[in-house]
Design a protein around this motif. Structure first.
Motif, PDB file in Angstrom:
ATOM      1  N   UNK A 189       0.821  -1.209   0.000  1.00 26.05           N
ATOM      2  CA  UNK A 189       0.000   0.000   0.000  1.00 26.05           C
ATOM      3  C   UNK A 189       0.858   1.264   0.000  1.00 26.05           C
ATOM      4  N   UNK A 190       1.876   1.304   0.857  1.00 25.17           N
ATOM      5  CA  UNK A 190       2.740   2.487   0.944  1.00 25.17           C
ATOM      6  C   UNK A 190       3.994   2.370   0.085  1.00 25.17           C
ATOM      7  N   UNK A 250      10.577  -5.324  -5.994  1.00 25.58           N
ATOM      8  CA  UNK A 250      10.603  -4.245  -6.982  1.00 25.58           C
ATOM      9  C   UNK A 250       9.518  -3.221  -6.659  1.00 25.58           C
ATOM     10  N   UNK A 251       9.571  -2.089  -7.320  1.00 23.37           N
ATOM     11  CA  UNK A 251       8.609  -1.002  -7.156  1.00 23.37           C
ATOM     12  C   UNK A 251       8.568  -0.449  -5.736  1.00 23.37           C
ATOM     13  N   UNK A 252       9.735  -0.298  -5.149  1.00 27.42           N
ATOM     14  CA  UNK A 252       9.841   0.281  -3.811  1.00 27.42           C
ATOM     15  C   UNK A 252      10.055   1.789  -3.957  1.00 27.42           C
TER      16      UNK A 252
END
Length: 100
Positions: free
Chosen positions: A9-10, A37-39
């Motif tokens: 979510x965050x 990934x996608x941090x």
């Protein structure tokens, strides 16, 4: 010991280091931030760190490079006074957001 948790979510990856933060943590620490990934945000919880050496400083720099260097949003949180002294001597307070 290194544990990690990714909040979708965050988009925040929390890496919690416990005990000695030294070369013995290298593989687990690197896997913690390369496996997701996608941090957007990184948080390294150092509340339970009893010892930190130069290899730990190097691992934090590797995380910073991986996260985008100057654009990286990395917080070092719950840092005890002994560890914060080491981080300040190494000028890491200029590279990372550090909170006690």
């Amino acid at each position: 010991m290194v544990e990690s948790f990714f909040d979708k979510k965050t988009e925040c990856l929390t890496i919690h280091v416990k005990g000695r933060f030294d070369y013995s943590c290298h593989k687990a620490f690197k896997e913690a931030f390369t496996a997701v990934s996608k941090v957007k945000f990184y948080e390294v919880n150092l509340a339970d760190v009893s010892y930190l050496d130069s290899s730990a400083l190097g691992m934090l720099l590797l995380l910073r490079d991986h996260a985008g260097e100057e654009k990286a949003q990395i917080r070092l949180v719950h840092v005890n006074s002994a560890v914060i002294d080491i981080l300040k001597i190494a000028n890491f307070h200029r590279l990372f957001d550090i909170t006690e």
